[in-house]
Design an enzyme around this catalytic site. Structure first.
Site, PDB file in Angstrom:
ATOM      1  N   ASP A 137       1.387  -7.754   2.428  1.00  0.00           N
ATOM      2  CA  ASP A 137       1.429  -6.320   2.108  1.00  0.00           C
ATOM      3  C   ASP A 137       2.871  -5.822   1.916  1.00  0.00           C
ATOM      4  O   ASP A 137       3.409  -5.115   2.750  1.00  0.00           O
ATOM      5  CB  ASP A 137       0.735  -5.545   3.241  1.00  0.00           C
ATOM      6  N   SER A 185       4.052   2.265   8.437  1.00  0.00           N
ATOM      7  CA  SER A 185       3.848   1.271   7.396  1.00  0.00           C
ATOM      8  C   SER A 185       5.141   1.094   6.632  1.00  0.00           C
ATOM      9  O   SER A 185       5.776   2.072   6.235  1.00  0.00           O
ATOM     10  CB  SER A 185       2.756   1.711   6.437  1.00  0.00           C
ATOM     11  N   HIS A 217       0.822  -1.216   0.000  1.00  0.00           N
ATOM     12  CA  HIS A 217       0.000   0.000   0.000  1.00  0.00           C
ATOM     13  C   HIS A 217       0.856   1.267   0.000  1.00  0.00           C
ATOM     14  O   HIS A 217       0.367   2.331  -0.329  1.00  0.00           O
ATOM     15  CB  HIS A 217      -1.058  -0.026   1.106  1.00  0.00           C
TER      16      HIS A 217
END
Ligand code: ARG
Ligand code: GLU
Length: 722
Positions: A221, A652, A85
């Site tokens: 991810d 992240s 992402h």
């Protein structure tokens, strides 16, 4: 003398006890503040292995990825690992119907196949210095807030001139502890960062919005990039002649995985937290602000979802917008739940009672801080209606896109007024480019419905004087019917469609700016902004400045009062280390969540052809053959795990490191019940979610068969560890 020294040490050891798990610590202070605690929790390396300005240390493998995520160097050829992402924009930009890298994934099997990305950068932190004294020098108590800030700005500008750095380095000064401390960062930014690999989104975003913020999780991810440098290994603009960057340090990858209780640390760039608020601010978040934002987004998501389900084109166009709106929407709901369930307001009040008692018991504290809590409460009470109006205004004007389009044309009108024809031409070109970009995934039907539904909330839920008079009269002209009002605005505006825009922007500069000024969407957004700034912004900003000042004093007060507590500064997008242990948790009575997920869970969730839970055939084949290579354990493939590390948005892509500083996971999310950790960290339910590095390697090796990448990484396991 000796006695005092001893006392100080005893004092310090009390200080060190029991502040594990919570905290986003400054890497340059680990040695003095955290090393002992980290070792007690299982760390086997030294603080100087993590942050060291004299030789390569772990910090030299960590970068800020584009300013919004974290990434880490995992080979001595500048290979970067981050989340899917985080790399999504780059992946999307290179995708087309013929080469749909979102759907099918992308892998470069040699350097020549790697794809350049305009605007993407990777920033290393070279060193961090405490510059508080210099920044605050000359400050006196009798200065107004404005004079104070003026002096601080001047001091910072002077400091930037003085500090020694190389020509290819940058300097950044940031405030910490609510502007009680200042640190200076020397940074190196590389701007040639190329896309190397990404799995299909059916792996990289497996479970999409349904699984987002949730445990158990089964998402791979991750994506990979590579930093390129000039021939001298220094930052250089993109050039085909650039070469893979040789890092001072790259991370080794552990094949051992994690066990319950293992030490982990997450190293990265957390964005924003508010851990030192007054209880009334937390109470207001739960009762007013989060529900306001959630309410608007619930309606907006309903509208978009309806269209996405019945129209495939809209389904593609709005996928990313939907994910963005839904991400914070879901997080805020978890935050309300967590703050409520953990009695955060009550606990904060108890802390404040303790604070008050100590203040009252000591004359010097009394003089400085008596009445402070009351003043904070009063200020928060006063800001409440303005805060609500701010949330409404910003949520609504950002969800109704026609208003945003119209707003972009303000730059054209302003440029003409300020700089005449020349300014106009430049601003117009820029606006056209931006708007044409936005039209690519825009549907008038969706936006009209959003206008209808959200403008209804804008009027119905707000005090009358906060509502734009221009809109009120439009509504009246249309019999108070929101659908009709929407029709009227859209039929008298040209800002939302390529052809209409062309008509709007054709003619002399004078004619065009006049036409823009007469456009109905333009008039509406201008009047909404004007109403907001007249009725809300003035009071809001004045109260916010007062709160900032009070919070600055309150921060210092907490440090003066709770002398045994170790304080960490709120996240501010600077480099931090957070550490804790691998741990399961209990989301509610009678339910226990394990710390590790496996590929069995991926298969359990699999729904052929589904928008969220489909899988590539090859993954299913690999699973059925149990072909996990060296990445599986006892015939099972680990996928994700959780631990008690204090992380937030911006973390992240951060590496999760084990006791030896080896890479065991890739951070990408938190559990729903624990998203309140941005305001109130509670070790019993706050967990961060990481992809197990062995799942990443399984996908690179077995799914993508990118042997070239596996070959450049360095793997370790217990056998090779000292
Ligand atoms: N919740 C994570 C974060 O805040 C992941 C978001 C991306 N994934 C998604 N399904 N929208 O960024
Ligand atoms: N997904 C978040 C990010 O993009 C990290 C999760 C969190 O907020 O902790 O930064």
């Amino acid at each position: 003398m000796k006695k005092y020294f001893l006392l100080a040490i005893i004092g310090l050891s009390v200080f060190y006890k029991g502040f594990a798990e919570e905290g986003m610590w400054l890497p340059q202070l680990l040695q003095s503040m955290n090393e002992k605690d980290m070792k007690r929790m299982g760390m086997k390396i030294n603080a100087s292995d993590i942050y060291n300005i004299n030789r390569g240390s772990l910090k030299d493998a960590i970068v800020s990825f584009g300013g919004f995520c974290t990434a880490e160097v995992i080979s001595d050829k500048g290979l970067l690992l981050t989340n899917h992402h985080c790399g999504f924009d780059a992946i999307q930009t290179h995708s087309s119907l013929q080469n749909n890298y979102i759907k099918n994934g992308f892998w470069a099997y040699n350097n020549g196949q790697e794809l350049k990305n305009e605007g993407l950068f990777a920033t290393f932190i070279v060193r961090i210095e405490d510059v508080t004294k210099a920044v605050l020098s000359g400050l006196r108590d009798d200065l107004s807030e404005k004079e104070r800030q003026g002096l601080i700005d001047k001091n910072m500008a002077a400091l930037k001139q003085m500090v020694k750095k190389e020509s290819y380095q940058d300097i950044l000064i940031r405030s910490f502890f609510e502007a009680n401390k200042y640190y200076l960062f020397v940074t190196e930014t590389y701007r040639d960062v190329r896309l190397v690999g990404a799995p299909p989104s059916s792996i990289g975003n497996y479970g999409k919005d349904t699984d987002n913020w949730m445990w158990p999780r089964h998402t791979g991810d991750f994506s990979m990039f590579r930093i390129y440098a000039g021939k001298n290994n220094k930052p250089a603009a993109y050039s085909p002649d650039n070469v893979p960057y040789q890092p001072k340090r790259s991370l080794q990858i552990s094949l051992d995985g994690v066990k319950e209780g293992d030490f982990t640390m997450v190293f990265g760039f957390p964005g924003r937290t508010n851990e030192y608020l007054h209880s009334s601010a937390i109470e207001q978040t739960v009762r007013v602000n989060d529900p306001a934002k959630v309410g608007i987004r619930t309606k907006a998501l309903q509208v978009i979802d309806g269209f996405m389900r019945s129209d495939e084109t809209i389904g593609i166009q709005y996928a990313k917008k939907y994910a963005n709106i839904s991400n914070a929407w879901k997080k805020w709901q978890g935050e309300i739940l967590g703050l409520t369930k953990s009695n955060a307001v009550q606990k904060r009040k108890e802390m404040e009672d303790g604070f008050e008692k100590i203040v009252l018991s000591k004359p010097e504290l009394n003089v400085a801080y008596v009445g402070l809590l009351n003043n904070l409460k009063t200020a928060y009470d006063k800001i409440e209606p303005y805060g609500f109006a701010r949330d409404y205004f910003s949520e609504i004007t950002s969800k109704i896109e026609i208003l945003g389009f119209a707003n972009q044309l303000k730059a054209v009108v302003n440029a003409y007024e300020k700089n005449g024809e020349a300014g106009y031409a430049e601003a117009k070109t820029k606006a056209i480019k931006r708007l044409e970009d936005d039209y690519g995934d825009y549907s008038v039907a969706v936006d009209k419905k959003l206008f209808e539904v959200l403008m209804d909330m804008y009027v119905a839920d707000q005090k009358d004087n906060y509502v734009s008079p221009f809109f009120k009269s439009l509504l009246k002209q249309n019999n108070n019917n929101y659908a009709k009002t929407a029709d009227a605005v859209f039929s008298q505006s040209k800002v939302y469609d390529s052809k209409k825009l062309q008509t709007l922007l054709t003619g002399s500069a004078k004619d065009v700016t006049e036409a823009i000024t007469n456009d109905m969407a333009y008039q509406l957004i201008l009047d909404m902004q004007e109403t907001f700034s007249k009725e809300v912004a003035g009071n809001l900003n004045a109260l916010q400045a007062e709160i900032n000042q009070l919070q600055r004093i309150y921060m210092k007060a907490q440090m003066d009062v709770f002398t045994k507590k170790a304080f960490y500064p709120d996240a501010n997008s600077t480099l931090r280390v957070t550490y804790g242990n691998v741990k399961d948790y209990q989301p509610r009575d009678g339910v226990k969540y394990e710390f590790q997920s496996y590929m069995e869970g991926v298969m359990e969730k699999y729904v052929p052809g589904d928008y969220e839970f489909d899988l590539p055939k090859k993954m299913i084949d690999l699973y059925n053959k149990k072909d996990f290579g060296r990445w599986g354990v006892n015939g099972r493939q680990p996928v994700c795990f959780i631990a008690a590390n204090h992380t937030t948005g911006g973390n992240s892509g951060s590496p999760a490191l084990d006791a030896y500083g080896n890479l065991v996971g890739l951070n990408f999310d938190r559990v729903w019940e624990g998203t309140m950790s941005d305001i109130n960290y509670d070790p019993s339910i706050c967990r961060n979610i990481m992809v197990d590095i062995r799942y990443v390697m399984f996908i690179v090796d077995k799914y993508a068969e990118a042997k070239n990448l596996i070959a450049e990484m360095k793997f370790v396991s217990k056998k090779t560890k000292k």
